[in-house]
Design a protein around this motif. Structure first.
Motif, short mmCIF file in Angstrom:
data_model
loop_
_atom_site.label_atom_id
_atom_site.label_comp_id
_atom_site.label_asym_id
_atom_site.label_seq_id
_atom_site.Cartn_x
_atom_site.Cartn_y
_atom_site.Cartn_z
N ASP A 20 65.64 79.72 23.74
CA ASP A 20 64.94 79.84 25.10
C ASP A 20 65.79 80.67 25.95
N VAL A 21 64.99 81.79 26.29
CA VAL A 21 65.67 82.62 27.52
C VAL A 21 64.96 82.62 28.77
N ALA A 22 63.93 81.66 29.03
CA ALA A 22 63.04 81.93 30.13
C ALA A 22 63.86 81.66 31.30
N GLY A 23 63.81 82.64 32.28
CA GLY A 23 64.72 82.59 33.75
C GLY A 23 66.03 82.68 33.41
N GLN A 24 66.53 83.18 32.14
CA GLN A 24 67.93 83.53 31.94
C GLN A 24 68.02 84.88 31.91
N ARG A 25 69.45 85.23 32.36
CA ARG A 25 69.99 86.84 32.32
C ARG A 25 70.16 87.01 31.02
N VAL A 26 69.63 88.12 30.09
CA VAL A 26 70.11 88.35 28.99
C VAL A 26 70.53 90.11 29.22
N LEU A 27 71.86 90.00 28.57
CA LEU A 27 72.33 91.44 28.71
C LEU A 27 72.04 92.14 27.61
N VAL A 28 71.48 93.36 27.48
CA VAL A 28 70.80 94.11 26.31
C VAL A 28 71.76 95.24 26.28
N ARG A 29 72.28 95.55 25.19
CA ARG A 29 72.94 96.93 24.81
C ARG A 29 72.03 97.80 24.22
N VAL A 30 71.84 98.74 25.03
CA VAL A 30 70.90 99.78 24.34
C VAL A 30 71.63 101.08 24.16
N ASP A 31 70.86 102.07 23.45
CA ASP A 31 71.60 103.40 23.28
C ASP A 31 70.79 104.25 23.83
N PHE A 32 70.95 104.51 25.08
CA PHE A 32 70.15 105.44 25.94
C PHE A 32 70.90 106.80 26.02
N ASN A 33 71.96 106.95 25.01
CA ASN A 33 72.59 108.39 25.20
C ASN A 33 71.72 109.53 24.81
N ALA A 50 63.73 101.60 22.11
CA ALA A 50 64.27 100.24 22.71
C ALA A 50 63.09 99.17 23.29
N ILE A 51 61.97 100.00 23.54
CA ILE A 51 61.08 99.25 24.27
C ILE A 51 60.54 97.94 23.73
N PRO A 52 60.15 98.06 22.49
CA PRO A 52 59.72 96.71 21.83
C PRO A 52 60.58 95.43 22.12
N THR A 53 61.91 95.69 21.79
CA THR A 53 62.81 94.54 22.08
C THR A 53 62.81 94.08 23.82
N LEU A 54 62.83 95.02 24.53
CA LEU A 54 62.84 94.75 26.07
C LEU A 54 61.51 94.12 26.02
N GLN A 55 60.60 94.39 25.80
CA GLN A 55 59.19 93.82 26.11
C GLN A 55 59.16 92.32 25.30
N ALA A 168 71.12 90.49 17.25
CA ALA A 168 70.62 91.86 17.04
C ALA A 168 69.25 91.89 17.66
N GLY A 169 68.85 93.07 18.39
CA GLY A 169 67.44 93.44 18.77
C GLY A 169 66.57 93.81 17.47
N LEU A 170 65.26 93.97 18.01
CA LEU A 170 64.54 94.63 17.02
C LEU A 170 64.86 95.88 16.24
N LEU A 171 65.22 96.71 16.76
CA LEU A 171 65.59 98.16 16.34
C LEU A 171 66.66 97.91 15.37
N PHE A 172 67.92 97.39 15.86
CA PHE A 172 68.94 97.01 15.24
C PHE A 172 68.91 96.48 14.17
N ALA A 173 68.01 95.33 14.00
CA ALA A 173 67.82 94.53 12.84
C ALA A 173 67.05 95.43 11.91
N ARG A 174 66.03 96.07 12.26
CA ARG A 174 65.19 97.12 11.48
C ARG A 174 66.35 97.91 10.61
N GLU A 175 67.22 98.67 11.52
CA GLU A 175 68.25 99.33 10.70
C GLU A 175 69.04 98.85 9.72
N VAL A 176 69.49 97.75 10.09
CA VAL A 176 70.56 96.88 9.01
C VAL A 176 69.69 96.64 7.84
#
Ligand code: ADP
Ligand code: MG
Length: 393
Positions: A20-33, A50-55, A168-176
């Motif tokens: 459960d992450v409702a109302g919680q702060r999640v730090l998301v490391r993204v690659d916006f380089n 990265a948007i699917p993970t954020l959504q 891992a987020g969705l993109l990270f997991a798909r890569e691995v």
């Protein structure tokens, strides 16, 4: 440490394990380089990916703190501010993205982006103090920056030791998962196509595919040292000492013959420019003042056929200097064959991805990796610190 259920064969913890992450702060490391042009985002592919993970996290009620690097600043430097990226993301999402100027000044809010994490000297040193400060900002950590997973930095590895939950987020997991499947249980035959400028850079990847692939097709600059060490003339073609050493190494390995295929003909040029004179060298024998610039027409046909008949294809590295139009035919033929084959197709590498995009074929592959160097290290069989940190219960 909360116990997490392992869902994937790779042992990677994913969003399904986050709880459960409702109302919680999640730090998301993204690659916006991403590449910038005159202060604006020139190519937003990485941001969109990265948007699917954020959504997914927003739908679960999380408040997000996005962390990314941009460029290689050695400290705070307005030239490398994430401001244009925050604005671009706000446009894509249709909502406000607040840019926090630094770790000491992170406002509450639904969608906050921290200023360039490389402004912090401790980031690339994986400083535990910085990792702890990052961890203190979050209830949970999600990493979706697979392209940075081969580096043990505070925001990619260190932080995991300072948060209760990390996945891992969705993109990270798909890569691995895609790369793990390619290595461990590919639909056969597995055909790897490796090109690029230098053999020395990719010797680990060549060796791995000689172990696991049914066929390894070499092209581009990395193939010329193989001709040189076999006593062929290669003229002024790309070739350095590391490449020669790599070629000798590879050819001395048992089992190489039968799996490794080299070009049977080459396009050669009398100058590295669009108005050079071109000819086909078949058999391969390059005059002193000429240089190889692309694979030849017979090689295009042979390689395309191997790709068409494959069960799985991995492609990394252009087989010629495709950026210059008259030298693009070989890389275009490979890209077309990869797009048209029935095989599972995985393409990795910045320049190979750029080639696909340039030919308009970027959506015609099973998986276009954003991993770059991280994907190649994964294929070599190295432990990626960012992956290891998110693996296991
Ligand atoms: P990737 O980024 O896909 O991993 P690399 O960085 O290894 O690929 O190599 C890409 C570069 O190799 C391209 O810029 C391409 O122009 C160059 N290259 C390939 N073949 C040749 C060649 N024959 N002569 C000069 N450059 C070449
Ligand atoms: Mg490259």
């Amino acid at each position: 440490m909360a116990s997490l259920v392992r869902v994937s064969a790779t042992g990677l913890r994913t969003l399904d394990d986050l709880g459960d992450v409702a109302g919680q702060r999640v730090l998301v490391r993204v690659d916006f380089n991403v590449p910038l042009d005159d202060g604006a985002v020139a190519d937003d592919t990485r941001i969109r990916l990265a948007i699917p993970t954020l959504q997914a996290l927003r739908e679960r009620g999380a408040r997000l703190l996005l962390v990314s690097h941009l460029g290689r600043p050695k400290g705070p430097d307005p030239q490398w501010s994430l401001r244009p990226i925050a604005d671009h993301l706000a446009g894509l999402l249709g909502e406000e993205v607040v840019l926090a100027p630094g770790l000491g000044d992170v406002p509450a809010g639904e969608l906050v982006m921290l200023e360039n994490i490389r402004f912090e000297a401790g980031e690339t040193k994986n400083d535990p103090a910085l990792a702890a400060r990052l961890g203190a900002l979050a209830d949970a950590y999600v990493n979706d920056a697979f392209g940075s997973a081969h580096r043990a930095h505070a925001s990619t590895e260190g932080i995991v030791h300072h948060v209760e939950r990390s996945v891992a987020g969705l993109l990270f997991a798909r890569e691995v998962q895609t790369l793990a499947r390619l290595l461990d249980e590919p639909r056969r035959p597995l055909v790897a196509v490796l090109g690029g400028a230098k053999a020395g850079d990719k010797i680990g990847v060549i060796n791995r595919f000689l172990e696991i692939a049914d066929t390894l097709l070499l092209g581009g600059g990395m193939s010329y040292p193989f001709f040189a060490v076999s006593g062929r003339r290669i003229g002024r073609s790309l070739c350095d000492e590391a490449g020669l050493e790599a070629a000798r190494d590879v050819l001395a390995r048992p089992g190489t013959e039968g799996r490794l295929r080299l070009p049977v003909d080459l396009v050669v040029a009398d100058d590295f420019s669009a108005d050079a004179r071109l000819r086909v060298s078949d058999p391969i024998d390059v005059d002193d003042d000429w240089e190889a610039i692309d694979i030849g027409p017979r090689t295009r046909e042979l390689y395309a056929r191997a790709i068409r008949e494959a069960g799985t294809v991995f492609w990394n590295g252009p087989v010629g200097a495709f950026e210059i139009e008259p030298f693009a035919a070989g890389t275009h033929a490979i890209a077309r064959a990869v797009a048209e084959t029935e095989a599972i197709t995985v393409v990795g590498g910045g320049d190979s991805g750029a080639a696909l995009t340039r030919f308009g074929l970027q959506d015609r592959v099973t998986h276009l990796s954003t991993g770059g160097g991280a994907a190649l290290e994964f294929i070599e069989g190295r432990v990626l610190p960012g992956v290891a940190a998110l693996t296991g219960p």
